[in-house]
Structure formats: C-alpha cells, structure tokens
Scaffold this motif. Structure first.
Motif, PDB file in Angstrom:
ATOM      1  N   LEU A 184      -9.523  -4.453   1.134  1.00 39.51           N
ATOM      2  CA  LEU A 184      -8.097  -4.117   0.333  1.00 39.51           C
ATOM      3  C   LEU A 184      -7.254  -5.276   0.089  1.00 39.51           C
ATOM      4  O   LEU A 184      -6.522  -5.648  -0.902  1.00 39.51           O
ATOM      5  CB  LEU A 184      -7.438  -3.086   1.081  1.00 39.51           C
ATOM      6  N   ASP A 197      -4.458   2.782   0.480  1.00 38.66           N
ATOM      7  CA  ASP A 197      -4.742   2.697  -1.147  1.00 38.66           C
ATOM      8  C   ASP A 197      -3.425   1.827  -1.695  1.00 38.66           C
ATOM      9  O   ASP A 197      -2.406   2.014  -1.092  1.00 38.66           O
ATOM     10  CB  ASP A 197      -4.495   4.107  -1.553  1.00 38.66           C
ATOM     11  N   MET A 198      -4.054   0.884  -2.478  1.00 41.41           N
ATOM     12  CA  MET A 198      -2.924  -0.086  -2.980  1.00 41.41           C
ATOM     13  C   MET A 198      -1.968   0.788  -3.806  1.00 41.41           C
ATOM     14  O   MET A 198      -2.577   1.679  -4.493  1.00 41.41           O
ATOM     15  CB  MET A 198      -3.607  -1.202  -3.771  1.00 41.41           C
ATOM     16  N   THR A 205       0.873  -1.103  -0.067  1.00 35.45           N
ATOM     17  CA  THR A 205      -0.055   0.057  -0.046  1.00 35.45           C
ATOM     18  C   THR A 205       0.832   1.343   0.012  1.00 35.45           C
ATOM     19  O   THR A 205       2.059   1.311   0.376  1.00 35.45           O
ATOM     20  CB  THR A 205      -0.859   0.163   1.016  1.00 35.45           C
ATOM     21  N   ILE A 259      -2.269  -5.727   7.267  1.00 34.35           N
ATOM     22  CA  ILE A 259      -3.504  -5.133   6.341  1.00 34.35           C
ATOM     23  C   ILE A 259      -4.952  -5.274   7.039  1.00 34.35           C
ATOM     24  O   ILE A 259      -5.467  -6.154   6.952  1.00 34.35           O
ATOM     25  CB  ILE A 259      -3.563  -5.632   4.779  1.00 34.35           C
TER      26      ILE A 259
END
Length: 418
Positions: free
Chosen positions: A162, A135-136, A128, A157
């Motif tokens: 995600l 956000d990736m 991320t 994570i």
C-alpha cells in the motif's frame, strides 16, 4: 489600514535587511517601506515593544485541532487564535478528527472554517480511508480541493505494498506522502521508551528499533518507487543517520522533529505525569544531542509543535490509560530558543517547511505581502497554566523556564497581538 513596526531587528536570510534594525511600514497587507526611521502618522497602528524581532511568518506542519468531532479538545476558531498568538501565520492540520479528513468535502470543510482568519490553514488529508491503513483515499481529488500532503496521523502504514502504491500514485500530481515512523509489531503495547527508566518504573517499553525499522522500510520503498516522502516527528539518533544516508543517495526524503523531542527526556516520566506521554515516546539525552545536531546540519528539515490537544477526561488518568499527545504551539519558541541558534530555528519553521509543503514564503522586502512573526528572543519566563491559550491544558512545559516571548503576527492584512 497601516501598521508601523518600530525598531525591528529583521531575521530573514533572504532579505537585504537581514540582521538589521529597521522601521517597517505595512499598508493594505503589503510592506510599503523599510527604513531606518519612519515618521508616525495619526492613522498608523504602531507596534513599539521591547527588543522587537521580525521574521517571515512561522509555519507549523503538524497541528491537531479536534474539530470536527472533538470540539471539547479544541475548535478550529480557538486553535487559529492560539496559533496566531504563538507566532504562527500558517499551520498544516492533521486528520486527527471524527470523521477523519479522507474526502474532498472534508478538506473543503476545514478550509472554509478558516476563511478570513489571519492564520492560513492547510489540511493534511488521510492517506487511507478512515486512516485504517487498508484502502487508499482519493488523494488527487483532495489535493485539488486544497490538501497539501497525505498521511494517517500517528498511525503507521503497515501494508508495504500500500505504501509502495501510494508513493507511485502520488507522483502523478507531485503529491507529498507522509509515513509515521513506527512498527507496531515491534512497539507492541509499549508506552514509554525502552531503557533504564521504563525498567525502573515498570512501564512497557517501545524500543527505538520500532522507529528505525519503519524508516528503513520506507527508504527502501522510496528508492524503488521515486516520489516524495516526508517522515514526521522522528525521535532517535539512529533515525537521523538513516535519513542522512538516504539524502546522500539523492532520494527525496524529508523529516521533522517535535519540539519536545529536542529538549525533554524520558527522565520526566518519574512523576508518572501523563503530560509527558507522547507518540513517539520521549527518548534519551544522547538522542536529544543527535537530534539537535541534525537540525543544525540540515538533515532534519522541519521543527514542529506536534500540537495535539487532549481533554482532561482522557489525559488526567493513570499513565498507562492516558492518550498520547501534548499541546505545543505556545511553547515551541521558548523551549528551543535556548538550545538552538535563532537562525537555525527560523529556517526550520519558515523557509524549509514551506518549500517542502509547496507553500509560498514571503521574504521581508518592500512590495512583498506582509506575512511576519513578531517576537523577543531574549526575555525569560516560567511557563504556567495561566499562559496556556489552548482549550486543553496538556502541556509538558508547565512550570519550566522558557526563553523568549512571542508578541504575535501580521498576516492576511491583520495584526494579532497577545
């Protein structure tokens, strides 16, 4: 340039010379001859040392070097020298840096810094952006630039969706996703394994449950999405069982264990020495027994040093304030050589990790590229600060007896000896 290795016992199950004592002649970076005896010539560099053993070059899948941003802990240049003299011809470097390795240019920076080194460096890029778990990152671009896997170092994570999306997306380019096994809500502010010792010492505990819940979640997600998942540095008995069951289902899940989790327990915490503060924390003797069995049975795929240099300002402080992490490149072999079979150790630090991370393993055969580690499995040494090659000195094995000695490596047409 030619290098002659004299009277070397070859440990390589894929080689026709496995368990045989041979002379090995290396010319221009390739193995030219393997014979019972090879005559020395004036232009040969000869390695003739006590009880020489040779295996395929060792690969450490979890190394932190500090640079960029934390050069006071370890530079890439010095870290590569430490790796070479510790027996490693290949390392995968974590995004434990500032800035985080989360872009194409960051990946290329690491690779370029290691150009012409005997040790090959492969970046593990952040999963991320800034390893914030929101956000990736641009995984495909980073893979195209040389990243071999994606994971936020020592950070779970937390967003289930995600992780699901990452596992799905990475399948488009056969990417390997790493997921650190820790549920932060269960772990809370814990700093030691929850149990008898944490209670006696008044340290906030991290239950092994925090690890189990995260692994179970990731296995469920992997079963749903498909793809490839690697769980780094597991530390408990139940984790081995969970991964064993997932493998029986045919899921593409692999895992690693850090060397210190195979030999050290939370009994070490009684001196409040912050060199024993790790993430995951040191567990119990029962956990160690199951982890060792997991290596022998093949459930655990990889052994790593989880080398994480921490400068004295952040380590030699009150235990609760100290940063997690230990250095381990110099001690992996000596720490494990007395508790694991040599061939099990070699398999978990050569063939299996290279296969998982998509890196070629060069068998010890005539005509192959020479990528080998040189060592003596039988010598004994008491490890002291004077043995530490790293810039940072945060080793949990200081003043402990280790078995075995690494002489060095031959890789990338370079002979590096201690």
């Amino acid at each position: 340039m030619s290098t002659l290795l004299k009277n070397a016992t070859i440990i390589d199950a894929s080689s026709p010379y496995h368990q045989q004592k041979k002379d090995i002649l290396i010319s221009d970076g390739k193995i030219e001859k393997i014979e019972d005896s090879i005559q020395q010539k004036k232009n040969y560099t000869v390695v003739n040392v006590d009880n020489l053993h040779v295996s395929c070059g060792w690969f450490d899948t979890s190394v932190s070097l500090g640079e960029p941003g934390f050069e006071e802990r370890e530079t890439i240049k010095n870290g590569l020298q430490v790796a070479a003299k510790s027996g490693f011809t290949t390392i995968a470097v974590n995004s434990n840096t500032n800035p985080i390795i989360d872009s194409k240019s960051d990946v290329e920076f690491l690779i370029n810094k290691a150009q012409n080194s005997a040790v090959k460096l492969y970046p593990i890029a952040a999963l991320t952006i800034n390893s914030e778990g929101v956000d990736m990152a641009e995984l495909y671009d980073m893979q195209q630039s040389g990243a071999v896997a994606f994971g936020d170092y020592n950070k779970p994570i937390e967003n289930d969706n995600l992780m699901k999306v990452a596992l799905l997306y990475a399948q488009n380019f056969d990417g390997l996703v790493l997921s650190f096994p820790k549920n932060n809500k269960i772990a809370g502010e814990g700093i030691a394994n929850e149990g008898i010792n944490s209670t006696k010492l008044g340290l906030k505990g991290i239950p092994a449950l925090a690890e189990h819940i995260q692994i179970a979640r990731d296995i469920f997600l992997l079963e749903y999405t498909g793809g490839k998942l690697h769980i780094p540095t597991i530390s408990s008995a139940k984790s081995v069982e969970l991964i064993k069951d997932a493998k029986k289902k045919g899921l593409k899940v692999t895992c690693s264990v850090a060397a210190h989790h195979l030999v050290l327990t939370d009994n070490e915490l009684h001196g409040f020495d912050s060199n024993f503060k790790t993430n995951p924390p040191l567990r119990t003797k029962d956990d160690i027994k199951v982890l060792q069995k997991g290596v022998k049975s093949g459930v655990i795929d990889i052994i790593t040093s989880d080398h994480n240099p921490i400068d004295i300002e952040h380590k030699k402080v009150e235990f609760s304030e100290a940063k997690d992490g230990v250095i381990g490149l110099e001690t992996v072999f000596g720490a494990l050589n007395s508790v694991l079979d040599l061939e099990d150790f070699i398999n978990c630090i050569t063939t299996k990790p290279k296969e998982i991370f998509g890196i070629e393993n060069y068998s010890i055969k005539e005509g192959n590229i020479a990528d080998v580690t040189l060592f003596d499995p039988n010598s004994d040494v008491t490890f002291t600060k004077e043995h530490i090659l790293s810039t940072s000195k945060n080793s949990p094995f200081i003043n402990k007896k280790l078995k075995g000695n690494v002489y060095g490596i031959f890789a990338n047409n370079q002979l590096i000896l201690k």
